[in-house]
Design an enzyme around this catalytic site. Structure first.
Site, mmCIF file in Angstrom:
data_model
loop_
_atom_site.group_PDB
_atom_site.id
_atom_site.type_symbol
_atom_site.label_atom_id
_atom_site.label_comp_id
_atom_site.label_asym_id
_atom_site.label_seq_id
_atom_site.Cartn_x
_atom_site.Cartn_y
_atom_site.Cartn_z
ATOM 1 N N ARG A 30 -2.415 20.214 22.214
ATOM 2 C CA ARG A 30 -1.241 20.510 21.385
ATOM 3 C C ARG A 30 -1.677 20.969 19.998
ATOM 4 N NH1 ARG A 30 1.404 19.595 16.575
ATOM 5 N NH2 ARG A 30 0.690 17.414 16.632
ATOM 6 N N ASP A 31 -2.094 20.040 19.149
ATOM 7 C CA ASP A 31 -2.424 20.399 17.780
ATOM 8 C C ASP A 31 -3.643 21.307 17.708
ATOM 9 O OD1 ASP A 31 -1.782 20.310 15.085
ATOM 10 O OD2 ASP A 31 -3.093 18.610 14.682
ATOM 11 N N HIS A 36 -4.315 10.428 12.019
ATOM 12 C CA HIS A 36 -4.528 11.808 12.420
ATOM 13 C C HIS A 36 -5.166 12.530 11.234
ATOM 14 C CE1 HIS A 36 -3.263 15.606 14.539
ATOM 15 N NE2 HIS A 36 -3.327 16.072 13.301
ATOM 16 N N HIS A 47 -7.539 15.744 9.522
ATOM 17 C CA HIS A 47 -8.117 17.084 9.550
ATOM 18 C C HIS A 47 -9.326 17.089 8.626
ATOM 19 C CE1 HIS A 47 -4.894 19.548 11.636
ATOM 20 N NE2 HIS A 47 -4.388 18.326 11.584
ATOM 21 N N CYS A 67 -2.026 23.709 11.269
ATOM 22 C CA CYS A 67 -0.577 23.804 11.291
ATOM 23 C C CYS A 67 -0.148 25.206 10.891
ATOM 24 C CB CYS A 67 0.046 22.777 10.335
ATOM 25 S SG CYS A 67 1.848 22.886 10.219
ATOM 26 N N ASN A 124 -8.628 19.898 13.220
ATOM 27 C CA ASN A 124 -8.709 18.448 13.353
ATOM 28 C C ASN A 124 -10.169 18.009 13.355
ATOM 29 O OD1 ASN A 124 -5.785 17.538 14.450
ATOM 30 N ND2 ASN A 124 -6.333 19.508 15.335
#
Length: 303
Positions: free
Chosen positions: A18-19, A210, A212, A243, A252
């Site tokens: 996903r991310d 989470h 980055h 993003c 990430n």
């Protein structure tokens, strides 16, 4: 040999499908995304953020979420999470058979409006409705507080704001609260502070982080989170991610690099580090770019 013992076990939630993919110029097919998930499962990953139920016109890389969920391997002990932002997304997620629902609430109004088209207050109202409906369906729901460490438009995020959002998550029965350094500005001192505030505000919820690595602090932040008792750390195979609505947001923390740090520190994850490194390199070939992760280049130690 292990350098030290921080804790016995930490869960790594793989967010690459996903991310990791949502900000890439090349959109992968559902079949390729299923193959990525299969590789992660085979490597021992047991929690995966598989899809995002958002408007594919805004995030075309996440088109075909239902097709991906239909094709993921259903293995005992493996939990698939779907990101949702509204009731329509929740309905799609429940119909697709997700095991967990992840709702993103942005801590700043400006970023929330650019990312999701609503203010933070409006998203909180949506959160309450989504959480109630997910509970009624018997599916656990968690809140991810985005821009928890800083906003690209408003600057510093007041830590009191994070505690306020965590209390709203707790009130709605969130099984988990995640603090997301969406643009990679956080440092370990913030991790310690926000961790303690979130645990006080939401004592019933597990705490997830989470990170980055935009400013090369992601791994230090992750180890600090483990020291603070975080139950789960997000990471992306190969270190891909970002993003589409945050300027200069980069990848990430890489799953394989995180695993190296955790395993060498005496923290078990149950995940095959070498297999994830191979997966990160494979993903880079699909995206036509080298993986940012370093382990695939340097290898583990001892060899």
């Amino acid at each position: 040999m292990r350098i030290g013992l921080v804790r016995l076990h930490t869960t790594v939630l793989e967010v690459g499908p996903r991310d990791g993919l949502q900000n890439e110029a090349k959109a992968l097919s559902p079949d390729d995304r299923i193959a990525l998930i299969e590789r992660c499962v085979e490597a021992g990953v047991r929690r995966i953020e598989a899809v995002s139920f958002v408007n594919p016109k805004r995030v075309p890389q996440m088109a075909g979420a239902e097709e991906v969920m239909k094709g993921v391997p259903r293995v005992e002990g493996v939990s698939y999470s779907g990101l949702v932002l509204n009731r329509r997304g929740l309905d799609r997620a429940l119909d697709s058979g997700v095991d967990e629902v992840n709702v993103v609430v942005v801590a700043s109004d400006t970023f929330s409006q650019r990312n999701q088209g609503v203010t933070t207050a409006e998203m909180l109202a949506a959160w309450d409705d989504i959480a109630a409906s997910a509970h009624a369906a018997g599916v656990p729901v968690g809140m991810t507080i985005a821009a928890a460490f800083g906003c690209p438009f408003e600057g510093e995020t007041p830590p009191e704001r994070i505690a306020e959002l965590a209390r709203r998550a707790e009130a709605a029965g969130a099984f988990e609260v995640a603090l997301a350094d969406t643009i990679g500005v956080g440092v370990p001192a913030q991790v310690r502070d926000l961790s303690r505030r979130a645990k006080e505000a939401a004592p019933s919820a597990a705490l997830r982080f989470h990170f980055h690595n935009t400013r090369n602090t992601g791994y230090a932040n992750a180890l600090t989170a483990v020291d603070e008792g975080a139950a789960v750390l997000d990471a992306s195979a190969g270190g891909f991610g970002g993003c589409p609505f945050a300027p200069a947001a980069t990848g990430n923390i890489a799953t394989e690099d995180l695993l190296y740090m955790l395993h060498r520190s005496g923290v078990a994850t149950g995940i095959d580090m070498a297999a994830i490194a191979e997966t990160g390199a494979w993903l880079g070939t699909l995206l036509d770019k080298p993986a940012p992760a370093l382990l695939g280049r340097a290898g583990g130690f001892p060899a």
